[in-house]
Design an enzyme around this catalytic site. Structure first.
Site, PDB file in Angstrom:
ATOM      1  N   LYS A 177      16.518  -3.212  -0.183  1.00 44.30           N
ATOM      2  CA  LYS A 177      17.245  -2.549   0.913  1.00 44.30           C
ATOM      3  C   LYS A 177      17.042  -3.322   2.218  1.00 44.30           C
ATOM      4  O   LYS A 177      15.994  -3.939   2.426  1.00 44.30           O
ATOM      5  CB  LYS A 177      16.805  -1.086   1.067  1.00 44.30           C
ATOM      6  CG  LYS A 177      15.481  -0.871   1.737  1.00 44.30           C
ATOM      7  CD  LYS A 177      15.342   0.548   2.323  1.00 44.30           C
ATOM      8  CE  LYS A 177      14.122   0.592   3.241  1.00 44.30           C
ATOM      9  NZ  LYS A 177      14.086   1.653   4.191  1.00 44.30           N
ATOM     10  N   LYS A 229      13.599  -2.623   8.263  1.00 43.04           N
ATOM     11  CA  LYS A 229      12.938  -3.098   9.476  1.00 43.04           C
ATOM     12  C   LYS A 229      11.721  -3.932   9.129  1.00 43.04           C
ATOM     13  O   LYS A 229      11.308  -4.798   9.881  1.00 43.04           O
ATOM     14  CB  LYS A 229      12.466  -1.905  10.316  1.00 43.04           C
ATOM     15  CG  LYS A 229      13.574  -1.204  11.055  1.00 43.04           C
ATOM     16  CD  LYS A 229      13.005  -0.021  11.823  1.00 43.04           C
ATOM     17  CE  LYS A 229      14.111   0.821  12.400  1.00 43.04           C
ATOM     18  NZ  LYS A 229      13.699   2.203  12.674  1.00 43.04           N
ATOM     19  N   LYS A 236       3.994   0.723   0.506  1.00 44.35           N
ATOM     20  CA  LYS A 236       3.434   0.226   1.766  1.00 44.35           C
ATOM     21  C   LYS A 236       1.929   0.004   1.658  1.00 44.35           C
ATOM     22  O   LYS A 236       1.389  -0.961   2.187  1.00 44.35           O
ATOM     23  CB  LYS A 236       3.759   1.173   2.933  1.00 44.35           C
ATOM     24  CG  LYS A 236       5.226   1.111   3.320  1.00 44.35           C
ATOM     25  CD  LYS A 236       5.554   1.782   4.640  1.00 44.35           C
ATOM     26  CE  LYS A 236       7.065   1.660   4.892  1.00 44.35           C
ATOM     27  NZ  LYS A 236       7.529   2.355   6.088  1.00 44.35           N
TER      28      LYS A 236
END
Ligand code: ATP
Ligand code: LTN
Length: 337
Positions: free
Chosen positions: A199, A202, A116
């Protein structure tokens, strides 16, 4: 009675409006099953969501929406404790003790942080994103959880939790239960329909491969029908060579409680189109009542807020006891005021 049962705890972030199929199949579905056999605590982790910039109104709305979706999924406040993380101040209080037990290098090795922060660049990465896994450690240890039901992407954070619990217990005496991850092999990682090497997430760069549970049925049917599939035409479960089809088979098998071999047989000699058409229908049929139940909870915010208030009260009783013990163990002077 509940006290004889092993305890489970887990959390989900209110970072986007709708849960996606990965959240449901990888985590929430197990939460619903475990409330029958375990003393279960489930929370909406709003403090974790703050590690990335959030619009205040959207965060508040998404927190209620996440709670409504948990209840719509089948969590029953009579059988488990559902609450919002920030309603229990002990989480941030224990988190400080945990930060002081965590090595800087150890935290730097967390792969989710690395991914991230690499996406955003260090200047835009908050210290909160760096300490995020340590707050998760506090979340889990506060409840003396035996097991933590999550998807595969959370395994490293549970490993960190185990290490810190053992370190604390070793230094100060037995204080925390050392938790185990509870990750079901079959649904540990649901993949993006457009990129079956990533994956379903969101924060995916495109919504096309992410099936949101609150999507209009037409929209989710379209996503499933345009899922990327593999070369060849045979419908067999082979994650290495046929990741796209294997992902669709996993979703189908779990939603219909059917074995994969049975599905392979059913689709023998049929093309990919047949599987996709059926799956689109299965997902739409599953999602329709889920959407209605979510809407019902949102239409009655007083009931929803009162469920969350009761949940916070039950959670606090457990959390306060653990925190008091941990404060005492490390030598903080008790306050007399
Ligand atoms: P992001 O990818 O943006 O970090 P997320 O989609 O993983 O968010 P979370 O709130 O972080 O959403 O995850 C809630 C739970 O769902 C976690 O237990 C996580 O492991 C699980 N989960 C999320 N995505 C998947 C997936 N694709 N397959 C299986 N489990 C998943
Ligand atoms: N980091 C998790 C959410 C989370 C969690 C927890 C999961 C926060 N605290 C405690 C299990 C137990 C995630 O991103 N899915």
């Amino acid at each position: 009675m509940a006290n004889d049962r092993p305890r489970v705890l887990s959390g989900i972030q209110p970072t986007s409006g709708s849960f996606h199929l990965g959240n449901y199949l990888g985590a929430v579905r197990q939460w619903v099953a475990l409330q029958e056999t375990h003393d279960a605590f489930y929370m909406v982790v709003d403090l974790h969501a703050l590690t990335l910039p959030q619009d205040p109104k959207a965060l508040r709305d998404n927190t209620r929406l996440a709670a409504a979706q948990l209840l719509a999924s089948g969590l029953d406040p009579e059988r488990c404790t559902v609450f919002v993380q920030s309603h229990v101040p002990e989480h941030t209080q224990l988190s400080w003790l945990m930060e002081c037990m965590t090595g800087f290098g150890e935290a730097s090795r967390m792969t989710q942080f690395k991914d991230k922060s690499a996406k955003q660049g260090t200047d835009r990465t908050s210290v909160g994103l760096f300490t995020y896994p340590v707050l998760q450690v506090a979340d889990i240890l506060l409840y003396q959880a035996n097991q933590v039901p999550v998807g595969e992407d959370q395994r490293q954070h549970i490993e960190l939790t185990r290490n810190i619990a053992e370190r604390f217990n070793g230094r100060y005496g037995n204080t925390f239960t050392v938790p185990e991850p509870y990750i079901l092999r079959e649904t540990a990682k649901i993949y993006d329909l457009q990129d079956p090497s990533a994956k379903m997430s969101k924060s995916a760069s495109s919504p096309k491969g992410v099936v949101d549970l609150l999507d209009e049925p037409k929209a989710s049917a379209k996503k499933i029908k345009s899922a990327v599939t593999d070369t060849g035409s045979e419908i067999v479960f082979d994650p290495e060579n046929k990741p796209g089809i294997s992902n669709l088979l996993t979703i189908h098998a779990t939603l219909t409680n059917t074995g994969i071999p049975e599905l392979e047989q059913k689709y023998a000699g049929k093309g990919y189109g047949a599987l996709k058409t059926d799956l689109a229908e299965i997902v739409s049929e599953w999602a329709a009542p889920f959407r209605d139940r979510t809407r019902d909870f949102l239409d009655d915010p007083e009931t929803l807020d009162s469920i969350l208030a009761k949940g916070a009260e039950k959670a606090r009783a457990v959390a306060a006891e653990t925190l008091a013990q941990a404060y005492d163990r490390v030598g903080l002077l008790p306050s007399k005021h």
